[in-house]
Design a protein around this motif. Structure first.
Motif, PDB file in Angstrom:
ATOM      1  N   ASP A 147      61.263 -86.770  51.895  1.00 27.04           N
ATOM      2  CA  ASP A 147      62.273 -87.749  52.323  1.00 27.04           C
ATOM      3  C   ASP A 147      62.903 -88.457  51.126  1.00 27.04           C
ATOM      4  OD1 ASP A 147      61.997 -87.237  55.089  1.00 27.04           O
ATOM      5  OD2 ASP A 147      60.209 -88.499  55.184  1.00 27.04           O
ATOM      6  N   SER A 148      63.245 -87.678  50.114  1.00 26.47           N
ATOM      7  CA  SER A 148      63.840 -88.251  48.914  1.00 26.47           C
ATOM      8  C   SER A 148      65.262 -88.735  49.188  1.00 26.47           C
ATOM      9  CB  SER A 148      63.899 -87.195  47.804  1.00 26.47           C
ATOM     10  OG  SER A 148      62.618 -86.718  47.526  1.00 26.47           O
ATOM     11  N   LYS A 149      65.658 -89.777  48.490  1.00 26.91           N
ATOM     12  CA  LYS A 149      67.039 -90.255  48.555  1.00 26.91           C
ATOM     13  C   LYS A 149      67.866 -89.500  47.508  1.00 26.91           C
ATOM     14  CE  LYS A 149      66.244 -94.416  50.896  1.00 26.91           C
ATOM     15  NZ  LYS A 149      65.250 -93.639  51.697  1.00 26.91           N
ATOM     16  N   PRO A 150      69.179 -89.407  47.715  1.00 26.61           N
ATOM     17  CA  PRO A 150      70.022 -88.727  46.731  1.00 26.61           C
ATOM     18  C   PRO A 150      69.796 -89.242  45.309  1.00 26.61           C
ATOM     19  CG  PRO A 150      71.277 -89.186  48.722  1.00 26.61           C
ATOM     20  CD  PRO A 150      69.932 -89.815  48.918  1.00 26.61           C
ATOM     21  N   GLU A 151      69.582 -90.538  45.167  1.00 24.11           N
ATOM     22  CA  GLU A 151      69.336 -91.101  43.838  1.00 24.11           C
ATOM     23  C   GLU A 151      68.071 -90.505  43.199  1.00 24.11           C
ATOM     24  OE1 GLU A 151      70.604 -92.680  41.518  1.00 24.11           O
ATOM     25  OE2 GLU A 151      68.890 -93.414  40.364  1.00 24.11           O
ATOM     26  N   HIS A 152      67.049 -90.251  44.033  1.00 21.29           N
ATOM     27  CA  HIS A 152      65.834 -89.633  43.487  1.00 21.29           C
ATOM     28  C   HIS A 152      66.144 -88.230  42.978  1.00 21.29           C
ATOM     29  CE1 HIS A 152      63.816 -92.280  46.755  1.00 21.29           C
ATOM     30  NE2 HIS A 152      64.069 -92.984  45.679  1.00 21.29           N
ATOM     31  N   LEU A 153      66.972 -87.522  43.711  1.00 16.32           N
ATOM     32  CA  LEU A 153      67.305 -86.160  43.287  1.00 16.32           C
ATOM     33  C   LEU A 153      68.164 -86.188  42.009  1.00 16.32           C
ATOM     34  CD1 LEU A 153      67.920 -84.292  46.670  1.00 16.32           C
ATOM     35  CD2 LEU A 153      65.815 -84.612  45.407  1.00 16.32           C
ATOM     36  N   ARG A 154      68.991 -87.199  41.881  1.00 16.25           N
ATOM     37  CA  ARG A 154      69.786 -87.327  40.650  1.00 16.25           C
ATOM     38  C   ARG A 154      68.847 -87.534  39.453  1.00 16.25           C
ATOM     39  NH1 ARG A 154      71.889 -91.016  37.067  1.00 16.25           N
ATOM     40  NH2 ARG A 154      70.564 -92.615  37.995  1.00 16.25           N
ATOM     41  N   GLU A 155      67.865 -88.399  39.627  1.00 15.93           N
ATOM     42  CA  GLU A 155      66.905 -88.616  38.531  1.00 15.93           C
ATOM     43  C   GLU A 155      66.143 -87.326  38.224  1.00 15.93           C
ATOM     44  OE1 GLU A 155      64.435 -91.891  39.724  1.00 15.93           O
ATOM     45  OE2 GLU A 155      66.153 -93.243  39.901  1.00 15.93           O
ATOM     46  N   SER A 156      65.776 -86.591  39.269  1.00 16.36           N
ATOM     47  CA  SER A 156      65.091 -85.305  39.060  1.00 16.36           C
ATOM     48  C   SER A 156      65.965 -84.356  38.255  1.00 16.36           C
ATOM     49  CB  SER A 156      64.763 -84.646  40.405  1.00 16.36           C
ATOM     50  OG  SER A 156      63.660 -85.274  41.007  1.00 16.36           O
ATOM     51  N   ALA A 157      67.255 -84.342  38.572  1.00 19.11           N
ATOM     52  CA  ALA A 157      68.174 -83.448  37.856  1.00 19.11           C
ATOM     53  C   ALA A 157      68.194 -83.789  36.375  1.00 19.11           C
ATOM     54  CB  ALA A 157      69.577 -83.549  38.452  1.00 19.11           C
ATOM     55  N   ILE A 158      68.202 -85.071  36.070  1.00 16.08           N
ATOM     56  CA  ILE A 158      68.222 -85.493  34.657  1.00 16.08           C
ATOM     57  C   ILE A 158      66.897 -85.154  33.977  1.00 16.08           C
ATOM     58  CG2 ILE A 158      68.301 -87.521  33.133  1.00 16.08           C
ATOM     59  CD1 ILE A 158      70.330 -88.738  35.164  1.00 16.08           C
ATOM     60  N   MET A 159      65.785 -85.451  34.659  1.00 13.66           N
ATOM     61  CA  MET A 159      64.474 -85.170  34.054  1.00 13.66           C
ATOM     62  C   MET A 159      64.259 -83.666  33.870  1.00 13.66           C
ATOM     63  SD  MET A 159      61.877 -87.996  35.722  1.00 13.66           S
ATOM     64  CE  MET A 159      61.999 -87.426  37.414  1.00 13.66           C
ATOM     65  N   GLY A 160      64.654 -82.892  34.877  1.00  9.78           N
ATOM     66  CA  GLY A 160      64.501 -81.444  34.797  1.00  9.78           C
ATOM     67  C   GLY A 160      65.324 -80.864  33.660  1.00  9.78           C
TER      68      GLY A 160
END
Lengths: 341, 341
Positions: A147-160
Motif C-alpha cells: 500500500d505504498s503512496k506514489p511519493e514512496h515509489l518516487r523515493e524508491s526510484a531515486i534510491m534504486g
C-alpha cells in the motif's frame, strides 16, 4: 570492511552461511563477524581447516527468529536474536554491514527499528537484482512495504537509481514504473499518480512504464513498484525457475538413452547459461533507505550466494550508497522544510 | 455451436487466425463465422483448399481496432470494427461465442458495452490458464480491472471456481488468494479484507493465501488477484519464457559441435515437455461475468492457439458456464434485494 553475518538465518543455516563467510574471508572480501549460537558456529568452522588463519570472529547470540514468527513481535521479544545482535553491531559502528538469509520481515524490521530510516526517506525498499541476458534489473520494492503512496515509489526510484549507478555500474540507469501498459494513462491510481511524479523528477532517468515482460528482458535497469507486486513477481520467478528445472530433469530421466546423452553433451553449455541467470551470483538484495547497510539474502542461500552477498555488502559500503541516498533525499527534505519556513 | 472469430485481431492476423479457424472447422469443433475484411479473409481461405467443404462463413467488418488505440474511444467510434461486429453476433443470438486475439482492452470493452454484465457481477474478470506440471492454474483477474474491491475479488473467486469445475474438470477447485505470505494477517488492505470474505464464502473451496511461487507449481486450481497484479505476472511469465528460450538457443549455437549434438538428441524430449507447458495448448482466456462467451487469445496467437481457443469457447458454451455463474451470483443478488425489502 567488517561485515556482520547472521549465521542462524536461512534454510541451510548455519552450515552454508558459515561456509560462504569462510569463502569470502579467504578471498579477503571483508573481515567477517559470525553472529549466532557460538557452539554451532564453532562446529561448522571446524570443517574449514584454515579458518583460524582468516579474519573471522564470532559474536554469540542465543536466540533465532523463525520464518513463521511475526517480525515486529519477535524483534521486541527476542533481544538476543542473531539478526538483532548483528544489526546492533552496525548501529554501534562495530561493523559496516549486516547480512541475513533468515526471515526477510525480521531483517527489515530490525533495520527499521535499530538502524532507523535515513532522514527524508518515508519507507525503505528492498532492491532485488533480477537476472537478465545482459546483467540485472533492479526490482524495488520487492517486499518491504505494501500500500505504498506514489511519493514512496518516487523515493524508491531515486534510491534504486543511486544503487544501480554506484554498485551495478550503470552509467545513467533507465528507470521504469511497473505497470500494465506502456501509455501514461494506463494502470491503477497508484501507478498513474506515480507516473506524474517520476516524469517530473530530474534526479532520475525515467524512461516510462515497464510491463512485466520488460523485467526478464532487461529493458530497464531499475523497475519501481509496490512491494506487494514486487514480492509476488519475485516469488513467481523463483517458482517458475525451479518448476522448469525439475520438469526438464524429469523429462530427461524419462526420455531414454538419447535424451540422457543429449543432456550430457549439453551440460557444459547449460551450466554456462545457468551462471548468467543464477540468482546466487547476485547474492543479496539491499534494503535501501535505512541508516546502515542491510543485505537480505534468499532463504535458500548456499555458500556461493552468501559469498556473493558479502561482496554486494562490500560494494554498497565501498561506494558510499548511504551517503549518496542521504545526500539526495535528506537534502531534499531540508530544502522543503526551509522553503516552508 | 457457432463461434464468431475476430479474423483481424492479433500479431499474425488474419493468416494465422483464419488457419486456426479452418483447423477447428475440419475437426468439427464448431461452425465458424470469420469476421473482418472480406477480401483479406478470402485471400487467406484460398490457401486452404478444402475450406468450401467446411462450415465456415464470412461476415464483413471494414474496420480494425489497433493495439495502441484507447479501447472505449475506439469502440464508440469504430462501429464497424471486427471485434465489435463479432461481439454483436453473440448479442444478437447469431453466434454462441466470440473470440479475439486483438487488443485485450477492446475485446473486454466490447463485451462490457455490448453483452453487458451478468446481473450480480460487479466486474468481469479475465481468467487466464497458466500452465503447471499437472495441468493449469486459473489466474484471475489477469487484466480486466484494476483497483478492485474485495467484493470484486470474491465474485472472481466464485466465477473462477465455476469455470475450473465446468471446463477444466476440477472436482472441488482449490481456490487461493494471491498474497505475499501464507498467514491470514499478511498483505495489503485489499488482500486482508478479501481473505475475510473468502474464508466465509461457502460457494468455494478456499484454501488460503497463494504466494507467487504457487502459481507455476500448480498448488492451487484457481488463484484470485487484482487485475494489476495478474497482468504483471502474466506478462512477466511470457517475458521470462521467451527470454529463456532465446538464451538457450543462443547458448547452443555458441556451444560448438557437442552442444549442437546434445540439443539434437534432446529435442524430442524438450518438445514433449514444451507441449505440457505451451500456453498455446490452452488457447484462450474467458472473460467471466459478461452475458455471453468472450474468449481472449494472446496477441501472438498462431493457428494452433486459435484452434484451442475455439475448443475452449466450445467447452464454455457446452458446459453452460454462463448459466452457472448467473445461477449463483444473480440469485445471490436477488436474495440480497428481497432480504433488504
Amino acid at each position: 570492511m567488517k561485515i556482520a553475518v547472521d549465521a542462524m538465518g536461512g534454510d541451510f543455516a548455519p552450515q552454508e552461511i558459515v561456509a560462504g563467510a569462510v569463502q569470502a574471508a579467504r578471498k579477503n572480501l571483508a573481515d567477517i563477524v559470525l553472529v549466532g549460537d557460538e557452539a554451532k558456529i564453532t562446529d561448522c568452522l571446524a570443517k574449514e581447516k584454515d579458518w583460524q588463519t582468516l579474519s573471522i570472529t564470532i559474536v554469540h547470540a542465543g536466540e533465532v527468529i523463525g520464518m513463521d514468527e511475526h517480525p515486529a513481535e519477535a524483534i521486541r521479544q527476542k533481544k538476543d536474536a542473531s539478526v538483532v545482535v548483528a544489526t546492533k553491531l552496525v548501529k554501534d559502528g562495530k561493523c559496516d554491514a549486516v547480512l541475513s538469509a533468515g526471515s526477510t520481515g525480521a531483517a527489515v524490521t530490525a533495520a527499521q527499528l535499530i538502524l532507523k530510516r535515513i532522514k527524508g526517506v518515508s519507507r525503505p525498499a528492498i532492491a532485488t537484482p533480477m537476472p537478465t541476458p545482459e546483467g540485472v534489473t533492479l526490482l524495488l520494492d520487492s517486499g518491504a512495504n505494501v500500500d505504498s503512496k506514489p511519493e514512496h515509489l518516487r523515493e524508491s526510484a531515486i534510491m534504486g537509481s543511486i544503487y544501480a549507478k554506484a554498485v551495478l555500474g550503470k552509467e545513467n540507469p533507465r528507470v521504469g514504473l511497473l505497470n500494465i501498459g506502456e501509455e501514461e494513462t494506463k494502470g491503477n491510481e497508484q501507478a498513474k499518480e506515480t507516473y506524474a511524479l517520476l516524469k517530473d523528477e530530474s534526479a532520475i532517468n525515467f524512461v516510462g512504464n515497464a510491463e512485466g515482460r520488460d523485467i526478464p528482458k532487461g529493458n530497464f535497469d531499475v523497475v519501481v513498484c509496490d512491494g506487494f507486486v514486487g514480492n509476488v513477481v519475485l516469488k513467481f520467478a523463483e517458482g517458475l525457475a525451479t518448476t522448469f528445472m525439475e520438469l526438464i530433469k524429469e523429462a530427461v530421466m524419462d526420455g531414454g538413452v538419447s535424451a540422457k546423452a543429449g543432456a550430457f553433451l549439453l551440460k557444459p553449455t547449460l551450466k554456462k547459461l545457468g551462471v548468467r541467470l543464477d540468482v546466487d551470483e547476485y547474492g543479496g538484495a539491499p534494503l535501501l533507505g535505512v541508516n546502515g547497510c542491510t543485505i537480505i539474502s534468499h532463504g535458500s542461500s548456499n555458500a556461493k550466494s552468501i559469498e556473493n552477498a558479502i561482496k554486494a555488502a562490500g560494494n554498497y559500503v565501498h561506494n558510499n550508497v548511504l551517503d549518496a541516498i542521504a545526500g539526495h533525499l535528506t537534502k531534499e527534505k531540508s530544502q522543503e522544510i526551509s522553503a516552508s519556513v
